[in-house]
Design an enzyme around this catalytic site. Sequence first.
Site, PDB file in Angstrom:
ATOM      1  N   LYS A  55     -11.694  29.750 -16.049  1.00  0.00           N
ATOM      2  CA  LYS A  55     -13.079  30.235 -16.122  1.00  0.00           C
ATOM      3  C   LYS A  55     -13.727  30.210 -14.740  1.00  0.00           C
ATOM      4  O   LYS A  55     -14.438  31.145 -14.350  1.00  0.00           O
ATOM      5  CB  LYS A  55     -13.864  29.396 -17.143  1.00  0.00           C
ATOM      6  N   GLN A  99     -16.581  22.578 -22.279  1.00  0.00           N
ATOM      7  CA  GLN A  99     -15.207  22.812 -22.713  1.00  0.00           C
ATOM      8  C   GLN A  99     -14.921  21.917 -23.927  1.00  0.00           C
ATOM      9  O   GLN A  99     -15.192  20.728 -23.895  1.00  0.00           O
ATOM     10  CB  GLN A  99     -14.236  22.499 -21.562  1.00  0.00           C
ATOM     11  N   ASP A 122     -21.631  30.558 -23.975  1.00  0.00           N
ATOM     12  CA  ASP A 122     -20.391  30.447 -24.746  1.00  0.00           C
ATOM     13  C   ASP A 122     -20.679  30.631 -26.246  1.00  0.00           C
ATOM     14  O   ASP A 122     -19.764  30.617 -27.063  1.00  0.00           O
ATOM     15  CB  ASP A 122     -19.756  29.065 -24.484  1.00  0.00           C
TER      16      ASP A 122
END
Length: 285
Positions: A55, A99, A122
Amino acid sequence: MSQARLMNGNALARQTVEQAGKRAADLTERTGTAPCLATVLVGEDPASVTYVRMKQNGCRKAGITSRHVTLPAATTTEELVGTLEALSADPGVHGILLQHPVGEHIDERAAFEAIAPGKDVDGVTFASFATMSFGLPGFVSCTPGGIMRLLDEYGVDPAGKRAVVVGRSAILGKPVGMLLLARNATVTYCHSRTPDLSAAVREADIVVAAVGRPRLIHGRDIKPGAVVIDAGYNAGNVGDVDFDSAAGRASLITPVPGGVGPMTIATLLEQTVDAAARQLGLPGV
Ligand code: NAP
């Protein structure tokens, strides 16, 4: 036997990242501020470390600044929530990615909810799930959002189609079903308690496999001409769909790797630029 056409996620992701990069450059030039994504990693799980690195590399390619926060595996829920609230309040950060999975001792939902909805690039918060479900503007969960982009790119209109989503996780199965529903598909969710998965899959015009079980779905259950989206990623570069048998019956199919995976990061970068544009007062960029 006819062979399905491949849905090339690598190519579409490249295009999407290029576009996001142009918008990021424009925004930087006009405001003097580059879009910034904060990534937060708890512990040192090797797969998570790799995903975060991918990412960050994506950010670099698109001219997005990234700020990385690494926390020890023993971090408590309160500490993680505190970190995410501080990033949410920081005007220099436009998007936040936590994450996951985080350690089992952490309340993951509490952590996600500490991300300000305007920075939830996200698409993991309740607020994002709600806007996704109602088809309203907001941030989509990245893998589901990437899947919808692939469908659009290949001219697949979900309206009126029967879509079967196998898997119901909060980040993948559930939201992709809601996005398909918002686009007027008739959606069936299957999961580990579904008694006859094969029978459900046989009905599908669009199959989305989001399970994490290698080759769980076999071509014999694919309706001829169906569109097969394989979001699964298992050891040895194997998806949740038995590719060879499914490709003999589907009209379109995503490969693993190179299908859904690259679109996830591309969607994250695109949404980071969207978030920055809104926060910097240039929502049209
Ligand atoms: P997850 O949280 O483990 O969820 C798996 C889902 O599959 C659950 O809903 C589970 O049902 C269901 N399931 C398990 N065994 C089943 C079976 N035999 N038949 C039918 N359903 C079954 O996984 P996830 O995070 O959604 O990830 C799923 C897959 O997608 C993994 O391979 C992962 O690596 C991949 N993935 C890829 C990307 C990408 O960027 N390409 C992103 C995220 C995930 P229950 O709810 O009943 O337990």
